[in-house]
Design a protein around this motif. Structure first.
Motif, PDB file in Angstrom:
ATOM      1  N   ILE A 255       0.835  -1.205   0.000  1.00  0.00           N
ATOM      2  CA  ILE A 255       0.000   0.000   0.000  1.00  0.00           C
ATOM      3  C   ILE A 255       0.866   1.250   0.000  1.00  0.00           C
ATOM      4  N   GLU A 256       0.519   2.187  -0.873  1.00  0.00           N
ATOM      5  CA  GLU A 256       1.212   3.468  -0.971  1.00  0.00           C
ATOM      6  C   GLU A 256       0.279   4.652  -0.731  1.00  0.00           C
ATOM      7  N   ASN A 257      -1.014   4.432  -0.860  1.00  0.00           N
ATOM      8  CA  ASN A 257      -2.008   5.505  -0.765  1.00  0.00           C
ATOM      9  C   ASN A 257      -3.002   5.175   0.346  1.00  0.00           C
ATOM     10  N   VAL A 258      -3.334   6.171   1.154  1.00  0.00           N
ATOM     11  CA  VAL A 258      -4.244   5.981   2.274  1.00  0.00           C
ATOM     12  C   VAL A 258      -5.402   6.968   2.166  1.00  0.00           C
ATOM     13  N   ILE A 259      -6.612   6.446   2.187  1.00  0.00           N
ATOM     14  CA  ILE A 259      -7.828   7.261   2.192  1.00  0.00           C
ATOM     15  C   ILE A 259      -8.389   7.221   3.605  1.00  0.00           C
TER      16      ILE A 259
END
Length: 216
Positions: free
Chosen positions: A148-152
Motif C-alpha cells: 500500500i502506498e495511498n491511504v484514504i
C-alpha cells in the motif's frame, strides 16, 4: 445531518501557485490504496448524527475499492488500561469511558452494525489516537505487506483520531487523502479546521465522488 464543509479559496489558490494544480493527486492506483476507517463504533455513532450520516459514503468507498482490488482497513479503539498520565489528564471517570469506547466482543462485531465487512478486509485495534503510530497499531506493517502506498482516511472523530492518523500516515510516506464527506466531528468548525490543516500540509481533501473518480 452532514457537515457544511469548506476549504477557503485562499488555500486553494496557495496550492495552485505552489504545484500548478488544486489537488495533489490525479490518480490513485487501487491495488496500492487502502481505505482506512477510523473508530466507526457505537460509542461514537449512537451519540452523533454527523457520524451516522457518513456511513453510506464509507460503505460506498469500501465496496468500490474492494471491487477494484484495493484494501479496506477497519480500525477500532483498543481497550488498554489507562496510564497514569491519561488518568491525570482526563480524570479517572472519563479515562475509563474512553478505555471502553471500542466496545466488547469480537472486533468484527464491535463495528457499527450498518457496515458489511469482507473476509479480505483488515480489522485492527489501535492503542493511540493515531492508527499509524509506530508500536501502538499493527496497521502500518499490514499495509506495507500489501504494497500500500495511498491511504484514504475516513471515520471519526475528524479532528482527533482521523487527523492524527492522517498526519502520521503522511509522516510515514503515504499519499494521504482525507474524505471531506466521509469524516465526522462534533461541529462544522472542528471538522473544517482539520480539513484546512490536512490540505495545507499533510495530504489532499476530496469528496467521496472525487475519490471514486481518482480510483477509476
Amino acid at each position: 445531518m452532514t457537515h457544511a464543509w469548506r476549504i477557503e479559496d485562499r488555500e486553494y489558490r496557495r496550492q495552485e501557485q505552489r504545484r500548478g494544480r488544486r489537488h495533489a493527486y490525479t490518480r490513485l492506483a487501487p491495488a496500492a490504496t487502502a481505505l482506512v476507517v477510523v473508530d466507526m463504533v457505537p460509542f461514537f455513532a449512537e451519540e452523533n448524527g454527523y457520524v451516522r450520516a457518513i456511513v453510506p459514503n464509507i460503505a460506498r468507498l469500501a465496496a468500490s475499492l474492494r471491487a477494484l482490488g484495493g484494501t479496506v482497513a477497519w480500525v477500532l479503539p483498543g481497550v488498554p488500561e489507562p496510564s497514569a498520565v491519561r488518568t491525570e489528564f482526563y480524570g479517572a471517570e472519563q479515562a475509563e469511558v474512553f478505555r471502553l469506547s471500542g466496545g466488547e466482543g469480537a472486533p468484527r462485531d464491535r463495528l457499527w452494525h450498518e457496515f458489511e465487512v469482507d473476509d479480505a478486509d483488515l480489522i485492527v485495534e489501535k492503542f493511540a489516537t493515531s492508527a499509524f503510530f509506530p508500536g501502538l497499531s499493527p496497521l502500518p506493517g499490514l499495509l506495507e505487506a500489501r504494497g500500500i502506498e495511498n491511504v484514504i482516511v475516513t471515520g471519526t472523530v475528524t479532528n482527533v483520531c482521523c487527523e492524527a492518523s492522517a498526519r502520521d500516515a503522511a509522516t510515514l510516506g503515504y499519499r494521504v487523502v482525507m474524505v471531506a464527506d466521509a469524516n465526522a466531528a462534533r461541529r462544522d468548525e472542528d471538522h473544517n479546521a482539520t480539513l484546512y490543516t490536512i490540505y495545507r500540509t499533510y495530504g489532499d481533501v476530496r469528496t467521496t465522488g472525487e475519490v471514486l473518480e481518482l480510483l477509476t
